[in-house]
Design an enzyme around this catalytic site. Sequence first.
Site, PDB file in Angstrom:
ATOM      1  CD  GLU A 181      -3.071   0.888   0.311  1.00 48.26           C
ATOM      2  OE1 GLU A 181      -2.509   1.521  -0.606  1.00 48.26           O
ATOM      3  OE2 GLU A 181      -4.232   1.116   0.655  1.00 48.26           O
ATOM      4  CG  ASP A 182      -0.969   4.749  -1.598  1.00 55.27           C
ATOM      5  OD1 ASP A 182      -1.686   4.107  -0.802  1.00 55.27           O
ATOM      6  OD2 ASP A 182      -1.446   5.543  -2.425  1.00 55.27           O
ATOM      7  CB  ILE A 183      -0.710   6.522   2.400  1.00 48.82           C
ATOM      8  CG1 ILE A 183      -0.858   7.344   3.677  1.00 48.82           C
ATOM      9  CG2 ILE A 183      -1.856   6.785   1.442  1.00 48.82           C
ATOM     10  CD1 ILE A 183      -0.671   8.843   3.453  1.00 48.82           C
ATOM     11  CB  ILE A 184      -2.319   3.000   6.730  1.00 49.13           C
ATOM     12  CG1 ILE A 184      -1.590   1.783   6.159  1.00 49.13           C
ATOM     13  CG2 ILE A 184      -3.531   2.621   7.574  1.00 49.13           C
ATOM     14  CD1 ILE A 184      -2.423   0.762   5.460  1.00 49.13           C
ATOM     15  CG  ASP A 185      -6.104   9.076   5.899  1.00 48.99           C
ATOM     16  OD1 ASP A 185      -5.697   9.605   6.943  1.00 48.99           O
ATOM     17  OD2 ASP A 185      -6.964   9.611   5.171  1.00 48.99           O
ATOM     18  N   GLY A 214      -7.472   3.846   7.862  1.00 46.73           N
ATOM     19  CA  GLY A 214      -7.396   2.391   7.992  1.00 46.73           C
ATOM     20  C   GLY A 214      -8.591   1.688   7.365  1.00 46.73           C
ATOM     21  CE  LYS A 222      -2.236  11.445   5.373  1.00 43.87           C
ATOM     22  NZ  LYS A 222      -3.454  11.891   4.643  1.00 43.87           N
ATOM     23  CG  PHE A 244      -3.908  15.301   0.828  1.00 47.33           C
ATOM     24  CD1 PHE A 244      -4.781  14.232   0.909  1.00 47.33           C
ATOM     25  CD2 PHE A 244      -3.377  15.633  -0.408  1.00 47.33           C
ATOM     26  CE1 PHE A 244      -5.118  13.511  -0.216  1.00 47.33           C
ATOM     27  CE2 PHE A 244      -3.716  14.914  -1.543  1.00 47.33           C
ATOM     28  CZ  PHE A 244      -4.594  13.851  -1.439  1.00 47.33           C
ATOM     29  NE  ARG A 290      -2.570   8.309  -9.679  1.00 46.33           N
ATOM     30  CZ  ARG A 290      -3.227   7.919  -8.596  1.00 46.33           C
ATOM     31  NH1 ARG A 290      -2.562   7.549  -7.521  1.00 46.33           N
ATOM     32  NH2 ARG A 290      -4.545   7.908  -8.562  1.00 46.33           N
TER      33      ARG A 290
HETATM   34  P1  IMP Z   1      -7.802   4.913   4.344  1.00 46.59           P
HETATM   35  O1  IMP Z   1      -8.801   3.976   3.782  1.00 46.59           O
HETATM   36  O2  IMP Z   1      -8.469   6.093   5.045  1.00 46.59           O
HETATM   37  O3  IMP Z   1      -6.767   4.263   5.228  1.00 46.59           O
HETATM   38  O4  IMP Z   1      -7.056   5.580   3.123  1.00 46.59           O
HETATM   39  C1  IMP Z   1      -6.255   4.819   2.332  1.00 46.59           C
HETATM   40  C2  IMP Z   1      -6.208   5.304   0.894  1.00 46.59           C
HETATM   41  O5  IMP Z   1      -6.559   6.675   0.752  1.00 46.59           O
HETATM   42  C3  IMP Z   1      -4.796   5.192   0.414  1.00 46.59           C
HETATM   43  O6  IMP Z   1      -4.593   3.958  -0.213  1.00 46.59           O
HETATM   44  C4  IMP Z   1      -4.661   6.355  -0.540  1.00 46.59           C
HETATM   45  O7  IMP Z   1      -5.019   5.927  -1.836  1.00 46.59           O
HETATM   46  C5  IMP Z   1      -5.634   7.374  -0.069  1.00 46.59           C
HETATM   47  N1  IMP Z   1      -4.983   8.424   0.741  1.00 46.59           N
HETATM   48  C6  IMP Z   1      -5.018   8.570   2.081  1.00 46.59           C
HETATM   49  N2  IMP Z   1      -4.315   9.629   2.496  1.00 46.59           N
HETATM   50  C7  IMP Z   1      -3.796  10.175   1.369  1.00 46.59           C
HETATM   51  C8  IMP Z   1      -2.929  11.317   1.141  1.00 46.59           C
HETATM   52  O8  IMP Z   1      -2.494  12.050   2.044  1.00 46.59           O
HETATM   53  N3  IMP Z   1      -2.601  11.542  -0.162  1.00 46.59           N
HETATM   54  C9  IMP Z   1      -3.038  10.770  -1.200  1.00 46.59           C
HETATM   55  N4  IMP Z   1      -3.834   9.709  -1.022  1.00 46.59           N
HETATM   56  C10 IMP Z   1      -4.203   9.414   0.249  1.00 46.59           C
HETATM   57 MG    MG Z   2      -4.184   3.632  -2.157  1.00 43.54          MG
END
Ligand code: IMP
Ligand code: MG
Length: 187
Positions: A108-112, A114, A140, A161, A174
């Site tokens: 994965e690129d990022i967990i925000d 979750g 995060k 962000f 990207r």
């Molecule tokens: P989550 O479901 O809230 O954990 O978010 C996960 C997905 O949201 C990631 O796979 C990203 O594609 C996108 N995302 C979350 N935060 C960011 C950010 O700061 N920049 C760009 N994409 C993000």
């Molecule tokens: Mg993603």
Amino acid sequence: MYYSPNKDMVTIKDLDFSLYLSAREIQNKIRIMATKIASEYEGKNPLLLVVLNGAFIFGADLIRNMDIACTVQFIRLKSYDQLKSTEQLQISGMDKVDVKDRHVIIVEDIIDSGFTMHTFVPLLEEMNPSSIAIASLLMKDDEIKYNVNVKYTGFHIPEKFVVGYGLDYDGQGRNLPHIYQLVEFIE
Ligand code: IMP
Ligand code: MG
């Protein structure tokens, strides 16, 4: 204009971003992550399941630094709209994924919040893999609302962000080699 590769600031559409993690810092971290993963998965022929779109560049760099036998598949997950999580997960490509009896590493690129991984992992479990682990370049920690077990994390970052190195703002950014953080102005 904004694609100048060594800029400290970039503007994408209506928003300004400042340099946060350089390409060199990212590559150094990926080498460390790849070495750790390779040592723990040696002889297991892990399946790296790269989450599109955001993790395509991270996935490409991660596997090139892993000196063990492994295979790669892709899945497309979408829950984010511009700057926010929508808490609705769109999944495509699940029919093309074959994880049965495989040691799966979700890339994965990022967990925000979750939400994405919290929703996706149980669906993957139903396909009977031997094991599932998550490797995320960014996390995060202060934004986490859903329980997710992330085995490999590159950088723990604040809730702002970010774009670049595969991550987008409304489809753009990207291709930036570095990771940039949103500049929030106080009005
Ligand atoms: P989550 O479901 O809230 O954990 O978010 C996960 C997905 O949201 C990631 O796979 C990203 O594609 C996108 N995302 C979350 N935060 C960011 C950010 O700061 N920049 C760009 N994409 C993000
Ligand atoms: Mg993603």
